[in-house]
Design a protein around this motif. Structure first.
Motif, PDB file in Angstrom:
ATOM      1  N   SER A 102       1.017  -1.186   0.351  1.00 33.54           N
ATOM      2  CA  SER A 102       0.231  -0.251   0.143  1.00 33.54           C
ATOM      3  C   SER A 102       0.990   1.584  -0.068  1.00 33.54           C
ATOM      4  O   SER A 102       0.683   1.984  -0.820  1.00 33.54           O
ATOM      5  CB  SER A 102      -1.002   0.166   1.313  1.00 33.54           C
ATOM      6  OG  SER A 102      -1.504  -1.259   1.269  1.00 33.54           O
ATOM      7  N   SER A 105       2.349   1.371  -3.484  1.00 33.18           N
ATOM      8  CA  SER A 105       1.924   2.024  -4.083  1.00 33.18           C
ATOM      9  C   SER A 105       1.327   3.591  -4.565  1.00 33.18           C
ATOM     10  O   SER A 105       1.496   4.350  -5.198  1.00 33.18           O
ATOM     11  CB  SER A 105       0.702   1.213  -4.270  1.00 33.18           C
ATOM     12  OG  SER A 105       0.457  -0.207  -5.432  1.00 33.18           O
ATOM     13  N   ALA A 132      -4.050   2.827  -2.698  1.00 32.29           N
ATOM     14  CA  ALA A 132      -3.496   1.972  -1.045  1.00 32.29           C
ATOM     15  C   ALA A 132      -4.755   0.768  -1.040  1.00 32.29           C
ATOM     16  O   ALA A 132      -4.238   0.577  -0.331  1.00 32.29           O
ATOM     17  CB  ALA A 132      -3.466   3.032   0.063  1.00 32.29           C
ATOM     18  N   ARG A 135      -4.901  -2.441  -2.949  1.00 30.63           N
ATOM     19  CA  ARG A 135      -4.358  -3.785  -2.641  1.00 30.63           C
ATOM     20  C   ARG A 135      -4.361  -4.408  -1.754  1.00 30.63           C
ATOM     21  O   ARG A 135      -4.237  -5.619  -1.561  1.00 30.63           O
ATOM     22  CB  ARG A 135      -2.893  -2.892  -1.775  1.00 30.63           C
ATOM     23  CG  ARG A 135      -1.403  -2.133  -2.401  1.00 30.63           C
ATOM     24  CD  ARG A 135      -0.603  -3.038  -4.133  1.00 30.63           C
ATOM     25  NE  ARG A 135      -1.383  -3.376  -5.147  1.00 30.63           N
ATOM     26  CZ  ARG A 135      -2.192  -1.949  -5.968  1.00 30.63           C
ATOM     27  NH1 ARG A 135      -1.697  -1.445  -6.007  1.00 30.63           N
ATOM     28  NH2 ARG A 135      -3.514  -2.814  -6.617  1.00 30.63           N
ATOM     29  N   THR A 172      -4.267   0.625   7.448  1.00 32.02           N
ATOM     30  CA  THR A 172      -5.084   1.238   7.091  1.00 32.02           C
ATOM     31  C   THR A 172      -4.694   2.988   6.591  1.00 32.02           C
ATOM     32  O   THR A 172      -4.128   3.151   6.053  1.00 32.02           O
ATOM     33  CB  THR A 172      -6.155   0.885   6.343  1.00 32.02           C
ATOM     34  OG1 THR A 172      -6.845  -0.649   5.910  1.00 32.02           O
ATOM     35  CG2 THR A 172      -6.466   1.181   5.153  1.00 32.02           C
ATOM     36  N   ALA A 175      -0.922   2.602   6.978  1.00 30.61           N
ATOM     37  CA  ALA A 175      -0.307   3.160   5.475  1.00 30.61           C
ATOM     38  C   ALA A 175      -0.482   3.999   5.058  1.00 30.61           C
ATOM     39  O   ALA A 175      -0.032   4.754   3.913  1.00 30.61           O
ATOM     40  CB  ALA A 175      -0.779   2.085   4.886  1.00 30.61           C
TER      41      ALA A 175
END
Lengths: 280, 247
Positions: A102, A105, A132, A135, A172, A175
């Protein structure tokens, strides 16, 4: 009415707030949809145009797990009792890769989508968010591989595994925060994509991805768990194979980190956003 | 009703020859014996003011590098002015650079949806208008081909077609239409005239001086970031033509 001056959009008067709120909601819906559209396209281009897309999602973690477990069990005699080391490692890698991929990307997303930026203004934060989020699909494939291994090795799992979902939400958030920061910096300094590979490698070795946390001294343990990814991966593995959290206090610290890094990343991104059009 | 007000807008670009564009260069610059070359400011827009009322359209003419595109970028909010104020009232749709808002790997159809969501139209609405958009662009045969294989003209056709089908109140159009063929340009002219009649404002940047005379209510001539002339399209175009011929 949109008002633009050197300091950016203006703060509206209180009277307009109600109307603004409904318009805000409308545009939020549009931006959420844009995130979805971009994420779906991202996944589609990856899997539609090449079988190699599947390679990255499935074969990659598989090969890594096999090689590492050969090196660590046959050569170094690592042990992760009571779980077979392959399963232990694959679990760590699956969750770590979601985070790392993530971030990678997101980092290249603004520079890679320059054409989308020149059309009309939309919150640029949509772009790294979509990259992100996309992914997660790779993660689902990897999760499938992990499930196969768990079944094949007859590893016992616990119903507490459903608590992994809020942990994943935290992950998340982290990230996205790191992704926002790096994607904005990558516009200004193009070698950020090179640097992030190095940073992620160091970060992975400082997180209990490949080794069980119980094998090291207490001091080092607490240092490793102060790292938010360390605590999150430990929690994810605990919820799956132990049935309860062995390091619960560190999770609170990790949650605070995730929130802080998300906000800090978002703030930096917003600050750098006006320069994108001039630098790209 | 839609309107635009541009009030004493200045835009400065700093041509920093030494802007570090990698972390490596950034570190080199931190060395104490590193001396920085001077950066030169460049004013792309100087004290530009104009206004566009509801249903009015304005043409912007000028040489390459006179600040036209910078002005459009400020109007579409992709860039902020250094000083001055811009107020845009109404929903803006734009056709600025070729391929802006298109993803080269996606098909024309996918790009219509993507482009529309950038322009603020949701998926359901745009799917309903899909046929109409493809029809106006006239590229049915290639609509499922990735956009990177499109010719310049096809690209412009698709871009323009999406831009006019998202219920804009203000249309910002850059030179791009010139790459379409005669038939398509005529179709665009016709459509622009019709949209103007229904009260949509236009900002038109073009080197096709005759279309400025034909399609706009007023015009400004930009030269080195300054407004050299403003007023009736015919007068502005005549003044600009005169200066081009003198050189």
């Amino acid at each position: 009415m949109t008002s633009i001056d050197a300091r950016g959009p203006r703060v509206p008067s209180a009277r307009d707030l109600v109307r603004m709120a409904s318009r805000r909601w409308h545009s939020l819906r549009i931006w959420l949809e844009l995130i979805r559209n971009l994420a779906v396209r991202d996944v589609e281009t990856r899997y539609k145009h090449s079988l190699l897309g599947l390679y990255w999602a499935i074969i990659n973690p598989l090969i890594t797990a096999v090689i590492f477990s050969f090196v660590f069990t046959v050569i170094f005699h690592a042990s992760s009792k009571p779980i077979p080391y392959v399963v232990f490692l694959l679990t760590g890698l699956t969750f770590w890769n979601l985070f790392a991929n993530s971030v990678v990307s997101a980092t290249g997303s603004i520079t890679g989508n320059a054409a989308l930026l020149s059309k009309l203004y939309f919150p640029r934060v949509v772009i790294p968010t979509a990259s992100a989020i996309a992914r997660v699909i790779d993660f689902l494939f990897a999760l499938f591989v992990l499930a196969v291994f768990i079944v094949a090795y007859h590893v016992r799992i616990y119903p507490s595994l459903f608590w992994i979902l809020p942990i994943l939400a935290l992950q998340t958030l982290l990230a996205l925060g790191v992704g926002y920061l790096l994607s904005a910096l990558n516009v200004l300094y193009r070698d950020m994509t090179q640097l992030i590979g190095l940073i992620l490698m160091i970060w992975m070795y400082l997180s209990p991805v490949m080794y069980p946390i119980g094998n090291v001294s207490n001091t080092i343990q607490s240092i490793l768990l102060m790292n938010p990814m360390g605590a999150l991966i430990q929690a994810e593995r605990d919820l799956l194979f132990t049935g309860y959290l062995t390091q619960a206090p560190y999770l609170w610290a990790a949650a605070a980190w995730c929130g802080f890094i998300f906000l800090a990343g978002l703030y930096t991104f917003k600050r750098l956003e006006p320069t994108f059009a001039e630098v790209l | 009703m839609a309107s635009i007000q541009v009030d004493r807008v200045w835009k400065r670009f700093v041509l920093k020859r030494d802007r570090p564009d990698s972390v490596g260069q950034l570190m080199v610059q931190m060395l104490p014996w590193h001396t920085r070359p001077k950066s030169t400011p460049f004013w792309a827009l100087q004290d530009v003011s104009f206004s566009v009322g509801p249903g009015e359209s304005i043409g912007i003419v000028g040489d390459n590098g006179s600040g036209k595109s910078t002005l459009l970028k400020i109007l579409t909010r992709t860039m902020l002015p250094t000083s001055g104020r811009v107020a845009v009232r109404g929903k803006v749709s734009s056709l600025i650079e070729l391929g802006a808002g298109f993803h080269p790997d996606f098909s024309g159809r996918e790009n219509i949806v993507l482009n529309a969501s950038i322009l603020g139209i949701d998926r359901r609405t745009i799917l309903k208008r899909m046929d109409e958009i493809i029809d106006f662009a006239g590229i049915e045969a290639f609509i499922d081909t990735p956009v990177k294989y499109y010719s310049t003209g096809m690209n412009a056709r698709l871009g323009f077609s999406v831009a006019i089908h998202v219920d804009p109140e203000i249309m910002v159009v850059d030179e791009v239409l010139a790459v379409g063929d005669e038939a398509f340009q005529r179709r665009c002219d016709e459509r622009i005239t019709r949209m103007r009649q229904s009260g949509i404002s236009f900002v038109l940047v073009t080197h096709g001086l005759s279309s400025v005379e034909r399609l706009t209510d007023k015009a400004i001539w930009l030269s080195h970031g300054l407004v050299r002339a403003a007023g009736a399209p015919r007068d502005v175009v005549a003044a600009y033509r005169g200066s081009v011929e003198r050189n």
